[in-house]
Design a protein around this motif. Sequence first.
Motif, short mmCIF file in Angstrom:
data_model
loop_
_atom_site.label_atom_id
_atom_site.label_comp_id
_atom_site.label_asym_id
_atom_site.label_seq_id
_atom_site.Cartn_x
_atom_site.Cartn_y
_atom_site.Cartn_z
N LEU A 4 -95.29 -16.05 24.37
CA LEU A 4 -96.10 -15.15 24.05
C LEU A 4 -97.67 -15.61 24.51
O LEU A 4 -97.89 -16.85 24.85
N PRO A 5 -98.30 -14.67 25.13
CA PRO A 5 -99.75 -15.25 25.40
C PRO A 5 -100.54 -16.21 24.40
O PRO A 5 -100.65 -15.96 23.28
N THR A 6 -101.11 -17.30 25.01
CA THR A 6 -101.81 -18.06 24.06
C THR A 6 -103.24 -17.71 23.78
O THR A 6 -103.56 -16.66 24.42
N LEU A 7 -103.90 -18.27 22.84
CA LEU A 7 -105.47 -17.96 22.87
C LEU A 7 -106.19 -18.20 24.00
O LEU A 7 -107.01 -17.28 24.24
N HIS A 8 -105.92 -19.30 24.84
CA HIS A 8 -106.49 -19.49 26.23
C HIS A 8 -106.26 -18.33 26.99
O HIS A 8 -107.14 -17.86 27.68
N ASP A 9 -105.09 -17.74 26.91
CA ASP A 9 -104.56 -16.40 27.84
C ASP A 9 -105.48 -15.42 27.39
O ASP A 9 -106.17 -14.66 28.31
N TYR A 79 -121.66 -12.38 18.22
CA TYR A 79 -120.19 -12.81 18.60
C TYR A 79 -119.12 -11.55 18.56
O TYR A 79 -119.47 -10.63 17.81
N VAL A 80 -118.44 -11.53 19.52
CA VAL A 80 -117.19 -10.59 19.40
C VAL A 80 -116.17 -11.75 19.13
O VAL A 80 -115.91 -12.56 19.96
N TYR A 81 -115.32 -11.15 18.22
CA TYR A 81 -114.18 -11.99 17.84
C TYR A 81 -112.97 -11.05 18.26
O TYR A 81 -112.86 -9.93 18.05
N LEU A 82 -112.05 -11.61 18.98
CA LEU A 82 -110.61 -11.15 19.45
C LEU A 82 -109.41 -11.65 18.45
O LEU A 82 -109.67 -12.86 18.55
N TYR A 83 -108.64 -10.92 17.82
CA TYR A 83 -107.61 -11.76 17.08
C TYR A 83 -106.25 -11.68 17.76
O TYR A 83 -105.67 -10.51 17.95
N ARG A 84 -105.92 -12.53 18.33
CA ARG A 84 -104.76 -12.66 19.04
C ARG A 84 -103.40 -12.18 18.61
O ARG A 84 -102.61 -11.40 19.07
N ARG A 85 -102.99 -12.62 17.20
CA ARG A 85 -101.71 -12.04 16.59
C ARG A 85 -101.68 -10.54 16.59
O ARG A 85 -100.87 -9.83 16.77
#
Length: 138
Positions: A4-9, A79-85
């Motif tokens: 799965l794509p990582t936080l960095h991805d 801030y803009v927060y994006l939530y990976r999961r």
Amino acid sequence: MTPLPTLHDIEVLADQAFAEIPRELARHATAVAIHVHDFPDEETCREMALDSPFDLLGLYHGVSLDQKSVDDLPQDLDYVYLYRRPILEYWKEEGGDLVDIVREILLHEIGHHFGFSDADMDRICAQARREEESRATD
């Protein structure tokens, strides 16, 4: 099995999406920092009355430009927060291109920086999707 794509991805995809924002808008969003986390924190879940941390894909935190005054002293960054999961779960359920999903979520949250409501951003994003689909079929 593909990992799965990582936080960095996801950060890379978000940075690429931010770079695609029209210059006339991006110049007003220079004080917005983008952060990617796996999930919203407990306080955010509580404040937003989320049933599940998977219910939130992204969040704008700050004072929108339409609410800022030139007389205000500069505060912390917005801030803009994006939530990976949750984003990956949405991607799994809805399909499509992850690049497009991250772009749309980021643009939705950046829209809040400009003072647009969720309804405004849903309408703008739907119109952009229709225009993109129309260009693809031409």
